[in-house]
Motif scaffolding. Structure first.
Motif, PDB file in Angstrom:
ATOM      1  N   SER A   1      31.283  28.983 -28.103  1.00  0.00           N
ATOM      2  CA  SER A   1      32.071  29.332 -26.924  1.00  0.00           C
ATOM      3  C   SER A   1      32.543  30.771 -27.036  1.00  0.00           C
ATOM      4  N   ASP A   2      32.886  31.331 -25.883  1.00  0.00           N
ATOM      5  CA  ASP A   2      33.443  32.683 -25.827  1.00  0.00           C
ATOM      6  C   ASP A   2      34.942  32.541 -25.578  1.00  0.00           C
ATOM      7  N   GLN A   3      35.768  32.973 -26.537  1.00  0.00           N
ATOM      8  CA  GLN A   3      37.214  32.801 -26.414  1.00  0.00           C
ATOM      9  C   GLN A   3      37.784  33.588 -25.241  1.00  0.00           C
ATOM     10  N   ARG A   4      37.099  34.667 -24.844  1.00  0.00           N
ATOM     11  CA  ARG A   4      37.598  35.479 -23.727  1.00  0.00           C
ATOM     12  C   ARG A   4      37.225  34.889 -22.372  1.00  0.00           C
ATOM     13  N   ASP A   5      36.152  34.098 -22.334  1.00  0.00           N
ATOM     14  CA  ASP A   5      35.706  33.499 -21.074  1.00  0.00           C
ATOM     15  C   ASP A   5      35.356  32.045 -21.348  1.00  0.00           C
ATOM     16  N   PRO A   6      36.194  31.126 -20.959  1.00  0.00           N
ATOM     17  CA  PRO A   6      35.974  29.708 -21.295  1.00  0.00           C
ATOM     18  C   PRO A   6      34.735  29.099 -20.651  1.00  0.00           C
ATOM     19  N   LEU A   7      34.123  29.791 -19.696  1.00  0.00           N
ATOM     20  CA  LEU A   7      32.942  29.242 -19.021  1.00  0.00           C
ATOM     21  C   LEU A   7      31.631  29.690 -19.667  1.00  0.00           C
ATOM     22  N   LEU A   8      31.695  30.614 -20.630  1.00  0.00           N
ATOM     23  CA  LEU A   8      30.470  31.112 -21.260  1.00  0.00           C
ATOM     24  C   LEU A   8      30.158  30.334 -22.536  1.00  0.00           C
TER      25      LEU A   8
ATOM     26  N   ASP B 283      26.163  30.298 -18.308  1.00  0.00           N
ATOM     27  CA  ASP B 283      27.309  30.677 -17.492  1.00  0.00           C
ATOM     28  C   ASP B 283      27.773  29.442 -16.726  1.00  0.00           C
TER      29      ASP B 283
ATOM     30  N   GLU C 140      29.991  29.106 -14.610  1.00  0.00           N
ATOM     31  CA  GLU C 140      30.296  29.327 -13.198  1.00  0.00           C
ATOM     32  C   GLU C 140      29.061  29.087 -12.343  1.00  0.00           C
TER      33      GLU C 140
ATOM     34  N   GLN D  87      26.750  23.232 -18.284  1.00  0.00           N
ATOM     35  CA  GLN D  87      27.641  23.684 -19.358  1.00  0.00           C
ATOM     36  C   GLN D  87      28.472  22.519 -19.895  1.00  0.00           C
TER      37      GLN D  87
END
Length: 731
Positions: free
Chosen positions: A653-660, A674, A676, A682
């Motif tokens: 996971s990407d801590q800065r963007d929870p959707l990535l 992604d 989104e 996802q």
């Protein structure tokens, strides 16, 4: 055909008969119906015949009535009856052979004898009276003719493998020339040089040219009887509607001429406008054949091939290439030796397999109509080359190609072109005073070379390998001359998106076929299936084919073996990571280097794999799901299957963007998800734990199977996910 001749005034000795026999055997696949050998004085001729016209009386060599002219020819003279009618009564051909008229035309007109000939041909003519040997080819080089000369003789043949039967013929692969050639490296530049043979010391008779060799002293002359039309001399006398009308009439006449045969003729039908137009205008009602693989399924070529055939009541055979069908190393080497070209690639493999299917199932078919040659001269590449910007952008892009080609050969201020996204120096300055050129004319001349180097070469070889003749109605010089001479003011109206062809089919071909957008053979959505197939071929048996290609002395000198292997690994992991064709081209060079030194068995003796099967289709629409499952070998997605990440895969996971989400394969980021754009996918990946089955995962993700089905299947195909049966319940 093949042969040799002394060029020092001497005569061939009887031991030349053995060489002639071996040369004939090397190209027997081209003409399996009959073989004739002739040795007389300084000349030896070997002819293998494929009998399409006058099977009973069309044997070669052909002779003039007085015996002073001897001729062998490969190909067809389409207008032979029309030409024969122009000859004096005493000079008329005596049998139905289409090529016999060439002997009489030569006696009447000398080196002007091909001026009015329409057809595809390679000719060897021996004028005994003048003691000269003539080599000649048609205007587009549809039929090949190679030669090698030393100080005392010339050897020649339809394929280089015939020349290699002569121990004195060099077998030195031209690595430098091949790696520098635009057709190999694909750089955006115009090239008009003569096509390469890929081997040093071996020449290719130029298209539209007669090569004359004096057998007394070896003196050589060239007579050019046709050159590519000059767009600088436009047909200003025609309106747009008159251009369309004339093009339509010429094309219909060309189709009729290409159908001329005393044997059955078939049609390769892709569903594009070119082959569909031939189907619409054909009077012989040919059987049609369509390649059905992952790529043609995705771009709908296979479906449209069937629909066009149904529209005209033609039998259509869908020739199946499922994603699990991977050529063996021996099959690939046999194909490469048949082609003798490093440009051998996926398109050529599928074309060759189509011919093998036809030969096995319908041996009575000896000619095949093709839609090739339309795109190059009639605007077929205008839409994809415009980048969505219309004719103006297409022309601008062609102008840029012409300028880049000029800069490629110059220095100094040329570097300014690359220093910013929008060039800051005017084009006329970059040209250093050179006059502006008609870049579209340069484009057409480049395509003329491209047609000879690639299209005609592989179309001839793949057909000839099965004793079939490829016939190309769009490569009628009258059509190309008309297309090339469209005035500037009418180019957008007629050339853009092949309007001259498409609009001329109104009332002949349904709108959905005549105006179907151009799609490439295997590029696009389905390209990953094709790339995966050929990456698997190179990787089979521990990279055996790749290692063999890299093992030659010159291959070690020219190729980076580590990078070649790394490229293959990337293509295996992700077929969209590059172009498999470029890897295949350097592999082909390495293999050809070794094959030429120790030539394998002739193609007629080669061991090929099983002939492709046909997938019977009664109704495409109702059977589409079953067709897709059969071609793609897709797993049945049952609720009870348990998805799991492959052991080489991690999901981060990407801590800065929870959707990535990042899909890590063997320690490297290969894919980015992604949430989104694909929220259900996802969430489903987040839920994958190797324990829950598909039904449970879909419930946890809150989505339906249809929402994630395609991505799920692709992930299994790419090895990101595995699907396992549920573990049996404990007793």
């Amino acid at each position: 055909m093949a042969g040799l001749a002394r060029t020092d005034g001497g005569a061939l000795s009887p031991d030349a008969d053995g060489l002639l026999g071996r040369m004939a055997h090397a190209v027997t696949h081209r003409g399996p119906d009959e073989r004739e050998l002739l040795r007389s004085g300084p000349v030896g001729l070997a002819f293998t015949r494929l009998s399409l016209v006058d099977p009973a009386a069309g044997s070669q060599p052909l002779y003039s009535p007085d015996g002073s002219v001897v001729l062998i020819a490969n190909g067809e003279v389409y207008n032979h009856r029309e030409l024969a009618a122009t000859l004096p009564a005493g000079s008329r051909p005596r049998n139905g052979s289409d090529c016999e008229v060439l002997v009489h035309l030569y006696q009447e007109k000398g080196l002007r004898f091909l001026d009015d000939v329409r057809g595809m041909f390679a000719i060897v003519l021996w004028d005994r009276r003048l003691n000269r040997l003539l080599f000649a080819r048609d205007r587009f080089g549809v039929k090949p003719l190679f030669f090698h000369r030393n100080h005392e003789r010339v050897v020649f043949g339809s394929e280089m493998k015939a020349l290699f039967e002569d121990p004195s013929c060099p077998r030195d692969l031209d690595w430098d020339g091949a790696l520098e050639d635009q057709a190999m490296h694909g750089a955006v530049e115009f090239t008009e040089e003569s096509p390469k043979t890929w081997f040093r010391g071996i020449g290719l008779v130029r298209a539209g040219t007669i090569l004359s060799i004096d057998l007394s002293d070896g003196a050589t002359d060239e007579h050019v009887y046709w050159t590519f039309p000059d767009p600088g001399q436009p047909r200003d006398d025609l309106s747009a509607e008159e251009f369309i009308e004339e093009y339509s009439a010429l094309f219909a006449a060309s189709v009729a001429e290409c159908e001329t045969s005393d044997a059955e003729v078939g049609l390769f039908l892709s569903g594009g406008v070119d082959s569909a137009a031939i189907a619409a205008l054909s009077t012989v009602r040919p059987r049609t054949f369509t390649a059905l693989n992952g790529s043609t399924l995705a771009n709908q070529d296979a479906e449209y091939g069937r629909r066009v055939a149904d529209a005209f009541g033609l039998a259509n055979h869908q020739v199946l290439f499922d994603v699990g069908q991977v050529p063996s190393a021996e099959e690939w080497k046999s194909l490469l030796w048949l082609l003798e070209s490093p440009q051998c690639g996926p398109e050529i493999f599928y074309k060759r397999e189509l011919y093998r299917f036809v030969k096995a199932r319908f041996p009575e078919i000896k000619g095949m109509l093709l839609g090739g040659g339309a795109d190059e001269f009639n605007g077929g590449y205008s839409v994809p080359m415009s980048g969505g910007g219309g004719w103006t952008q297409f022309q601008a892009n062609v102008d840029e190609m012409a300028l880049r080609d000029h800069l490629h050969r110059s220095r100094g201020v040329a570097a300014w072109w690359e220093q910013s996204e929008l060039p800051l120096v005017r084009p006329e300055v970059l040209r250093r005073g050179a006059a502006p050129e008609d870049s579209y004319e340069r484009f057409l001349r480049w395509k003329y070379r491209d047609v000879q180097q690639y299209n005609c070469w592989h179309e001839d070889r793949t057909a000839a390998g099965s004793g079939i003749e490829a016939r190309v109605p769009f490569l009628d010089h009258r059509l190309v001359e008309l297309s090339a001479r469209v005035p500037h003011a009418l180019r957008e109206r007629l050339v853009w998106d092949k309007r001259m062809l498409r609009d001329g089919l109104d009332g002949v071909l349904a709108h959905e076929f005549a105006h179907r957008p151009k799609v490439p053979f295997f590029y696009g959505d389905g390209v990953r299936h094709t790339y995966r197939t050929f990456a698997a071929m190179l990787a089979a048996d521990g990279d055996a084919l790749l290692d063999e290609a890299l093992s030659g002395p010159r291959a070690k000198e020219y190729l980076d073996a580590d990078n070649a292997r790394a490229t293959l690994r990337r293509l295996q992991d992700d077929p969209s990571s590059g172009h498999v064709e470029f890897l295949l081209r350097v592999v082909n060079l390495g293999l050809l280097e070794q094959m030429a030194q120790q030539p394998p068995r002739p193609p007629v003796e080669a061991k090929w794999g099983p002939v492709p099967a046909e997938l019977p289709v009664a109704d495409w629409e109702s059977e589409s799901a079953a067709i897709e499952a059969r071609v793609l070998l897709r797993p049945e997605l049952r609720d009870t299957l348990v998805p799991a990440l492959d052991e080489s895969v991690m999901l981060l996971s990407d801590q800065r963007d929870p959707l990535l989400r990042y899909v890590i394969v063997d320690g490297e980021i290969e894919y980015v998800i992604d949430g989104e754009e694909t929220p259900g996918w996802q969430r489903l990946l987040d839920a994958v734990d190797g324990q829950r089955d598909l039904a449970q995962l879909l419930a946890a993700a809150g989505c339906e199977l249809a929402e994630v089905e395609e991505l799920l299947v692709q992930s299994v195909e790419l090895g990101v996910l595995t699907l396992a049966e549920p573990a049996p319940a404990a007793a």
